[in-house]
Structures are given as structure tokens and as C-alpha cells.
Design a protein around this motif. Structure first.
Motif, PDB file in Angstrom:
ATOM      1  N   GLN A 109       0.232  -0.647   1.810  1.00  0.00           N
ATOM      2  CA  GLN A 109      -0.590  -1.699   1.222  1.00  0.00           C
ATOM      3  C   GLN A 109       0.193  -2.392   0.103  1.00  0.00           C
ATOM      4  O   GLN A 109       1.024  -1.773  -0.562  1.00  0.00           O
ATOM      5  CB  GLN A 109      -1.876  -1.100   0.635  1.00  0.00           C
ATOM      6  N   GLU A 110      -0.119  -3.653  -0.139  1.00  0.00           N
ATOM      7  CA  GLU A 110       0.544  -4.392  -1.228  1.00  0.00           C
ATOM      8  C   GLU A 110       0.269  -3.729  -2.574  1.00  0.00           C
ATOM      9  O   GLU A 110       1.129  -3.707  -3.458  1.00  0.00           O
ATOM     10  CB  GLU A 110       0.047  -5.844  -1.242  1.00  0.00           C
ATOM     11  N   SER A 111      -0.934  -3.178  -2.729  1.00  0.00           N
ATOM     12  CA  SER A 111      -1.299  -2.528  -4.008  1.00  0.00           C
ATOM     13  C   SER A 111      -0.385  -1.344  -4.311  1.00  0.00           C
ATOM     14  O   SER A 111      -0.117  -1.027  -5.479  1.00  0.00           O
ATOM     15  CB  SER A 111      -2.756  -2.060  -3.970  1.00  0.00           C
TER      16      SER A 111
ATOM     17  N   ASN B 176      -5.992   8.958   2.509  1.00  0.00           N
ATOM     18  CA  ASN B 176      -5.636   7.746   1.762  1.00  0.00           C
ATOM     19  C   ASN B 176      -6.291   7.741   0.379  1.00  0.00           C
ATOM     20  O   ASN B 176      -6.946   6.773  -0.030  1.00  0.00           O
ATOM     21  CB  ASN B 176      -6.053   6.498   2.552  1.00  0.00           C
TER      22      ASN B 176
ATOM     23  N   GLY C  52      -5.461   4.866  -1.834  1.00  0.00           N
ATOM     24  CA  GLY C  52      -5.623   3.541  -1.240  1.00  0.00           C
ATOM     25  C   GLY C  52      -4.310   2.818  -1.007  1.00  0.00           C
ATOM     26  O   GLY C  52      -4.263   1.585  -0.995  1.00  0.00           O
ATOM     27  N   TRP C  53      -3.231   3.563  -0.799  1.00  0.00           N
ATOM     28  CA  TRP C  53      -1.894   2.971  -0.648  1.00  0.00           C
ATOM     29  C   TRP C  53      -1.542   2.636   0.794  1.00  0.00           C
ATOM     30  O   TRP C  53      -0.615   1.868   1.043  1.00  0.00           O
ATOM     31  CB  TRP C  53      -0.830   3.931  -1.184  1.00  0.00           C
TER      32      TRP C  53
ATOM     33  N   ASN D  18      -2.356   1.863   5.066  1.00  0.00           N
ATOM     34  CA  ASN D  18      -3.238   1.160   5.995  1.00  0.00           C
ATOM     35  C   ASN D  18      -2.858   1.543   7.423  1.00  0.00           C
ATOM     36  O   ASN D  18      -1.695   1.445   7.824  1.00  0.00           O
ATOM     37  CB  ASN D  18      -3.092  -0.356   5.814  1.00  0.00           C
TER      38      ASN D  18
ATOM     39  N   TYR E 155       1.139   3.609  10.564  1.00  0.00           N
ATOM     40  CA  TYR E 155       0.688   3.270   9.220  1.00  0.00           C
ATOM     41  C   TYR E 155       1.674   2.323   8.546  1.00  0.00           C
ATOM     42  O   TYR E 155       2.875   2.340   8.842  1.00  0.00           O
ATOM     43  CB  TYR E 155       0.534   4.533   8.365  1.00  0.00           C
ATOM     44  N   GLU E 156       1.156   1.517   7.639  1.00  0.00           N
ATOM     45  CA  GLU E 156       1.999   0.641   6.830  1.00  0.00           C
ATOM     46  C   GLU E 156       1.571   0.760   5.377  1.00  0.00           C
ATOM     47  O   GLU E 156       0.521   1.337   5.064  1.00  0.00           O
ATOM     48  CB  GLU E 156       1.880  -0.813   7.304  1.00  0.00           C
TER      49      GLU E 156
END
Length: 248
Positions: free
Chosen positions: A215-217, A199, A202-203, A205, A212-213
Motif C-alpha cells: 500500500q502507498e501508506s 494485515n 494496513g500495509w 493489499n 500481494y502488493e
């Protein structure tokens, strides 16, 4: 010839120790002959040495020109601080060997100047680094398009790793939670598990074991790579998610 600690070393200071060495080897030595800094003759052998305090392109051009007439050509420079551990040393030596030039260094740290022949001119035998070659080809094959500008510095480059991450992000954006196996079946490649686990951007989660899904970011980040994201969105546009719901 001992140099005072605070006295500036000049290019001409390199001459004497080189001259003395060549004389000791039985050469007849002259300076500034037809624009050559140092010429040395022994029998039918003609050696030319071009001097500069620092390694630069002008020195290379002069030395290569001398190869048209001389049997052997050396470049002579002031020995850099750190010697073989100084920045750019290995690259400099590789280039000189590639051009079939010899290298001489002169230092003034002791009671008298020290001259060292680092290597003699020799025929260059090209060797390919297969590991680097394979890495370049893998990187090329991992990119869809060329989004970078040659010569770019201080800007984020599009790499195969980043492109692969964008592909995964687009799949999670459309289908929601997915496993690495499902993503690979969508064509995200063998590095999918590693990209999700590390990751790096950091995309992603991890919502449960093997799921996995996005991230809003990451949704904001995809806007910065709009053209490439659209490419992958079109690839998966007509895929039916029900085909993957039963796959772990």
C-alpha cells in the motif's frame, strides 16, 4: 472493635485482632521490641510481624531485615477492596512467597475486625514458566537489532512482528507483487502468510489469490523505520527478480 463507617483506619488498628489471635494460639506477645511491630514467642520459636495499611517497599525492607533474627516473619496489611481479585494481588503474593514471608490481612467490614492468615512463610521453590521463556526467546530471535529504549511507555515498540512486517514491506517495495511463497524464499519467515492475511498495520493489499502488493501508506510508514528498512533493502539489493517470477 467495630469501626465507624466514616472513621479513618490507622495502622495501629491492625494490632488488636492480630494480638488476640496470637494469644489464642499460646504465644507471648509484645509490640515495638527493637523496632519490630509485633513479636510473638512460643517455646524457642520467635515470630515477627510487620504492619502497614498498604503493601509497599518499606514494608518489604522491614520484613526482610527481621528475617535475620526471627524464625518466621509475616507482613500484615489492611485487606484491600476486592481481596484476591484486587489489582496487583497475585504479584504481591508471588513476591512475598519468593521472599519467604507470610501474609496476614485484617478487615473491618463486619461487627468486629477479621484477621486472616493468607499464607505462612515457606521455603520458595522456583519454577520456570517454559511457555513464557520460549516466547521471550522467540521474540529475541525475531529481532535484528535493539531499537527500543528500556523503560519506555506510551511509544510504539519495535517487536519481532513489526520487524517481520517491515522486511515483507521492503521486499514488496522492490519487487512489486509477490506471493507468500516467494516472500518466504526471500527470507521473510514462517509467519509471512499470517502477517499478510491479518494485515495488522494496513500495509498490504491482496490483488488476487496468493498475490500481494504494498500500500502507498506503507511507503510512508517505512520512513519512520529508516535504519531497519535500509538493512532489509541491502539484504535484497542484489537479488534478481527473474528468479522468482516463475514461482507461485
Amino acid at each position: 472493635m467495630k469501626k465507624e463507617a466514616n472513621k479513618k483506619i490507622m495502622e495501629t488498628d491492625l494490632y488488636e485482632p492480630i494480638y488476640n489471635y496470637l494469644i489464642s494460639q499460646g504465644y507471648i506477645v509484645h509490640s515495638e521490641v527493637k523496632n519490630c511491630d509485633i513479636t510473638a514467642i512460643k517455646g524457642k520459636e520467635l515470630v515477627v510481624i510487620e504492619m502497614k495499611l498498604r503493601f509497599n517497599v518499606t514494608l518489604l525492607m522491614q520484613a526482610v531485615q527481621r528475617q535475620k533474627a526471627a524464625d518466621s516473619v509475616y507482613v500484615a496489611i489492611l485487606k484491600p477492596k476486592g481481596g484476591a481479585f484486587s489489582k496487583g494481588w497475585d504479584d504481591m503474593c508471588h513476591l512475598l512467597k519468593r521472599l519467604e514471608l507470610g501474609l496476614i490481612t485484617v478487615s473491618f467490614n463486619g461487627k468486629k475486625p477479621m484477621m486472616e492468615i493468607v499464607f505462612h512463610p515457606m521455603e520458595y521453590k522456583r519454577k520456570k514458566n517454559n511457555n513464557i521463556r520460549k516466547a521471550i526467546i522467540r521474540e529475541i530471535n525475531g529481532r535484528y537489532m535493539d531499537y527500543n529504549i528500556g523503560g519506555s511507555t506510551r511509544r510504539k515498540l519495535m517487536t519481532a512482528y513489526r520487524e517481520n512486517s517491515i522486511h515483507i514491506a521492503c521486499c514488496l517495495e522492490k519487487f512489486g507483487q509477490l506471493s507468500p511463497k516467494q516472500l518466504k524464499e526471500l527470507g521473510t519467515g514462517e509467519k509471512t502468510q499470517s502477517i499478510l492475511s491479518k494485515n495488522f498495520y494496513g500495509w498490504f493489499n491482496r490483488v488476487s489469490v496468493g498475490k500481494y502488493e504494498l500500500q502507498e501508506s506503507a511507503k510512508e510508514a517505512l520512513k519512520n523505520y529508516h535504519e531497519l528498512a535500509e538493512h532489509y533493502r541491502k539484504q535484497i539489493k542484489n537479488i534478481d527478480i527473474s528468479e522468482f517470477n516463475s514461482k507461485a
